[in-house]
Design an enzyme around this catalytic site. Structure first.
Site, short mmCIF file in Angstrom:
data_model
loop_
_atom_site.label_atom_id
_atom_site.label_comp_id
_atom_site.label_asym_id
_atom_site.label_seq_id
_atom_site.Cartn_x
_atom_site.Cartn_y
_atom_site.Cartn_z
N HIS A 114 -4.41 16.33 -3.54
CA HIS A 114 -4.71 16.49 -2.12
C HIS A 114 -4.49 17.93 -1.63
O HIS A 114 -4.86 18.24 -0.49
CB HIS A 114 -3.87 15.52 -1.30
CG HIS A 114 -4.36 14.10 -1.36
ND1 HIS A 114 -4.76 13.50 -2.53
CD2 HIS A 114 -4.50 13.16 -0.39
CE1 HIS A 114 -5.13 12.26 -2.29
NE2 HIS A 114 -4.99 12.02 -1.00
N ASN A 161 1.09 12.10 4.73
CA ASN A 161 0.51 11.40 5.87
C ASN A 161 1.22 11.83 7.14
O ASN A 161 2.44 11.84 7.20
CB ASN A 161 0.67 9.89 5.68
CG ASN A 161 -0.66 9.17 5.74
OD1 ASN A 161 -1.57 9.60 6.43
ND2 ASN A 161 -0.78 8.08 5.00
N PHE A 197 -1.56 7.92 11.77
CA PHE A 197 -1.98 9.23 11.26
C PHE A 197 -3.19 9.77 12.00
O PHE A 197 -3.53 10.94 11.87
CB PHE A 197 -2.34 9.11 9.77
CG PHE A 197 -3.32 8.00 9.49
CD1 PHE A 197 -4.66 8.10 9.85
CD2 PHE A 197 -2.89 6.83 8.89
CE1 PHE A 197 -5.55 7.07 9.61
CE2 PHE A 197 -3.77 5.79 8.64
CZ PHE A 197 -5.11 5.91 9.00
N TYR A 209 0.84 -1.21 0.00
CA TYR A 209 0.00 0.00 0.00
C TYR A 209 0.87 1.26 0.00
O TYR A 209 1.84 1.37 0.74
CB TYR A 209 -0.92 0.02 1.22
CG TYR A 209 -1.64 1.34 1.37
CD1 TYR A 209 -2.65 1.70 0.48
CD2 TYR A 209 -1.28 2.25 2.36
CE1 TYR A 209 -3.29 2.93 0.57
CE2 TYR A 209 -1.92 3.48 2.47
CZ TYR A 209 -2.92 3.81 1.57
OH TYR A 209 -3.54 5.03 1.67
N GLU A 245 -12.46 5.92 5.49
CA GLU A 245 -11.93 6.66 6.65
C GLU A 245 -13.14 7.11 7.47
O GLU A 245 -13.56 8.25 7.41
CB GLU A 245 -11.06 7.81 6.15
CG GLU A 245 -9.86 7.29 5.36
CD GLU A 245 -9.18 8.33 4.48
OE1 GLU A 245 -9.57 9.51 4.54
OE2 GLU A 245 -8.28 7.95 3.72
N TYR A 275 -14.35 33.15 46.57
CA TYR A 275 -13.68 32.02 45.92
C TYR A 275 -12.71 32.44 44.82
O TYR A 275 -11.69 31.79 44.61
CB TYR A 275 -14.71 31.07 45.31
CG TYR A 275 -15.54 30.28 46.29
CD1 TYR A 275 -15.36 30.41 47.67
CD2 TYR A 275 -16.51 29.39 45.85
CE1 TYR A 275 -16.12 29.69 48.56
CE2 TYR A 275 -17.28 28.66 46.73
CZ TYR A 275 -17.09 28.81 48.09
OH TYR A 275 -17.84 28.09 48.97
N ARG A 282 -9.69 33.20 46.91
CA ARG A 282 -9.26 32.16 47.84
C ARG A 282 -8.96 30.84 47.14
O ARG A 282 -8.07 30.09 47.55
CB ARG A 282 -10.35 31.96 48.90
CG ARG A 282 -9.92 31.08 50.03
CD ARG A 282 -10.96 30.82 51.11
NE ARG A 282 -12.25 31.42 50.94
CZ ARG A 282 -13.40 30.81 51.27
NH1 ARG A 282 -13.38 29.56 51.71
NH2 ARG A 282 -14.55 31.43 51.14
#
Length: 510
Positions: free
Chosen positions: A84, A196, A330, A54, A415, A281, A284
């Site tokens: 991409h 990636n 990834f 792959y 995905e 508060y 404190r």
């Protein structure tokens, strides 16, 4: 320019902060070469043996089952980068692009990616020449890696896209020439190795971490000034209280307050025998709330420090065994969750600060003139500045919603679970800007309150914090255009004017 010899996998948070802050000259440690070369040889052997692997000789994502002919392997890598590079939005600042590039160089140089030293050296040359590729802000969901941002980063190596040099946009070929480079032809696996990874997500979150650390430091200083301005007690910072609980962030935060406040001051001695029993508060419980924030910062820093040195490519090349294995490094879920926790801390720092501002406005609680100005009625003082602080703190409550619980399937459901880490990281910058505004208003208010104590001084360290502001912003004896003073205080905080008041070793990157 800072010089750094990069030994892959060993970047510290302090080094990462420095890389984000200013240009750096990188040199790759010679010890990295054998692993890099071995991973390349492994890829070449797979191709020579005509084995299917792959990302080397297949398509990507849902197209992973498509075998690519050997004569198309170089074109495959180029096509991957071009297709991409589909991001959108404003270009990232140079500091972020530089950080992304160094993170990518660090990861690739560990020798699990099958990418030639020639390509890594080209990235180093761009960083050293201060040539920063155009990377749009949006377009990644944080799995399968930060594909779009890293594709835009990689375009320049191919002679495509554009880059910024000394504030000017250059074509890719012009930018490469500045760095003494020519366009590259990527070999098998190299385009995928570049794209990636979690480097954009990690850089986004690291910027948020660095901002959060500065905000924490500023909040301790401003909180200490507010304690003095409203004649608060030092007793809640007693070490015995915090040791009894045992929370390390709380213990260390209380120690920071003791260091800043000192044992006493002219202000504290002026109300030594007052009849007040307990402070609200927001004064404190500062060690408890800010201590919890410090714990979140430290935990996020640990995760991001690991990720900054991680190999988040896919597939990974294990040269010793001759294996190329697909996995899921990834997936930026650790980064997304770290960013979500940073968001909680940034929101709470601002929320607590806003409450102290509100406290100072109330004459019954603060024992100061209403809205911190004399001749009230004619003068409105800090009335609307507190409203601004409330608006900013409220915005952060919405922005702090976790992103890591969100997911949208992509790539035709191949995905099918993603991290949303980039969105988790980038909203931290807006949140930090909001909290910086709140703290700026508290800083202005606390210094005004101390001025109204008629010449009394606070501790030596808090006087430094006070004078850092007063050197730029004058006391309010009557109303004036308020916004420029907030802007000046914000500017000082953004420069880290109060960060140095904290003891060393409290914050992860400092």
């Amino acid at each position: 320019m800072t010089e750094l010899t990069l030994k892959p996998g060993t970047l510290t948070l302090a080094q990462l902060r420095a890389i984000h802050a200013a240009p750096v000259r990188l040199q790759l440690d010679a010890s990295a070469a054998p692993a890099i070369d071995a991973s390349v040889a492994c890829v070449e052997q797979i191709i020579a043996e005509d084995r299917t692997a792959y990302g080397i000789n297949t398509g990507f994502g849902l197209l992973a089952s498509t075998r690519i002919a050997s004569h198309d392997l170089e074109n495959l890598q180029r096509s991957l980068v071009l297709s991409h590079a589909a991001g959108i939005g404003a270009p990232l600042d140079d500091d972020l692009v530089r950080l992304i590039m160094v993170l990518k160089i660090n990861s690739l140089s560990r020798g699990f990616s099958g990418i030639r030293r020639k390509v890594i050296d080209a990235l180093i040359a761009l960083v050293n020449a201060e040539v920063y590729p155009h990377i749009p802000l949006k377009g990644s969901v944080g799995a399968s890696g930060d594909l779009a941002p890293l594709a835009h980063m990689s375009l320049v190596l191919l002679g495509e896209g554009k880059a910024r040099y000394k504030g000017q946009w250059l074509s890719a070929t012009e930018a490469l020439a500045v760095a003494g480079l020519e366009p590259l032809t990527l070999a098998a696996k190299e385009g995928l190795a570049l794209l990636n990874g979690t480097q954009a997500s990690t850089a986004y979150a690291l910027r948020g971490l660095f901002y959060a650390e500065d905000l924490y430091a500023a909040a301790i200083a401003c909180g200490g000034l507010s304690v003095e301005a409203v004649l608060g007690s030092r007793s809640p910072f007693d070490a015995r209280i915090h040791e009894a609980r045992g929370q390390r962030g709380q213990i260390d935060t209380a120690a920071c307050f003791r260091d800043l406040l000192g044992d006493s001051s002219e202000v504290s001695l002026s109300h030594k025998n007052c009849d007040k029993v307990q402070d609200p508060y927001s004064l404190r419980c500062q060690p408890q709330v800010m201590g919890a924030c410090l714990t979140q910062l430290r935990q996020a820093a640990e995760v991001l420090g690991i990720e900054a040195n991680a190999v988040s490519d896919n597939p990974l090349v294990f040269a010793a065994e001759g294996d190329v294995i697909s996995g899921g490094n990834f997936h930026a879920e650790p980064v997304a969750m770290a960013a979500d926790n940073l968001a909680l801390a940034i929101a709470e720092i601002g929320s607590l600060s806003e409450r102290r501002i509100s406290l100072m406005m109330d004459k019954h609680m603060s024992q100061l003139p209403p809205f911190l100005v004399e001749n009230g009625g004619v003068n409105s003082g800090f009335m609307i500045a507190q409203v601004t602080a409330a608006a900013l703190a409220s915005e952060n409550k919405a922005l702090s919603h976790p992103h890591s619980v969100d997911s949208l399937p992509t790539s035709a459901n191949q995905e099918d679970h993603v991290s949303m880490a980039p969105a988790a990281g980038k909203r931290l910058w807006e949140m930090a800007e909001n909290t910086r505004g709140v703290l700026a208003i508290e800083w202005l208010g606390a210094c005004q309150g101390l001025d109204l104590r008629k010449g009394l001084k606070t501790s030596a360290k808090l006087e430094k914090a006070r004078q850092a502001l007063r050197s730029e912003v004058a006391h309010y004896d009557r109303d004036r255009f308020f916004a420029p003073d907030i802007e000046k205080a914000v500017e000082l905080l953004a420069k880290g004017s109060l960060t140095g008041l904290l003891p060393a070793g409290v914050l992860p990157s400092l």
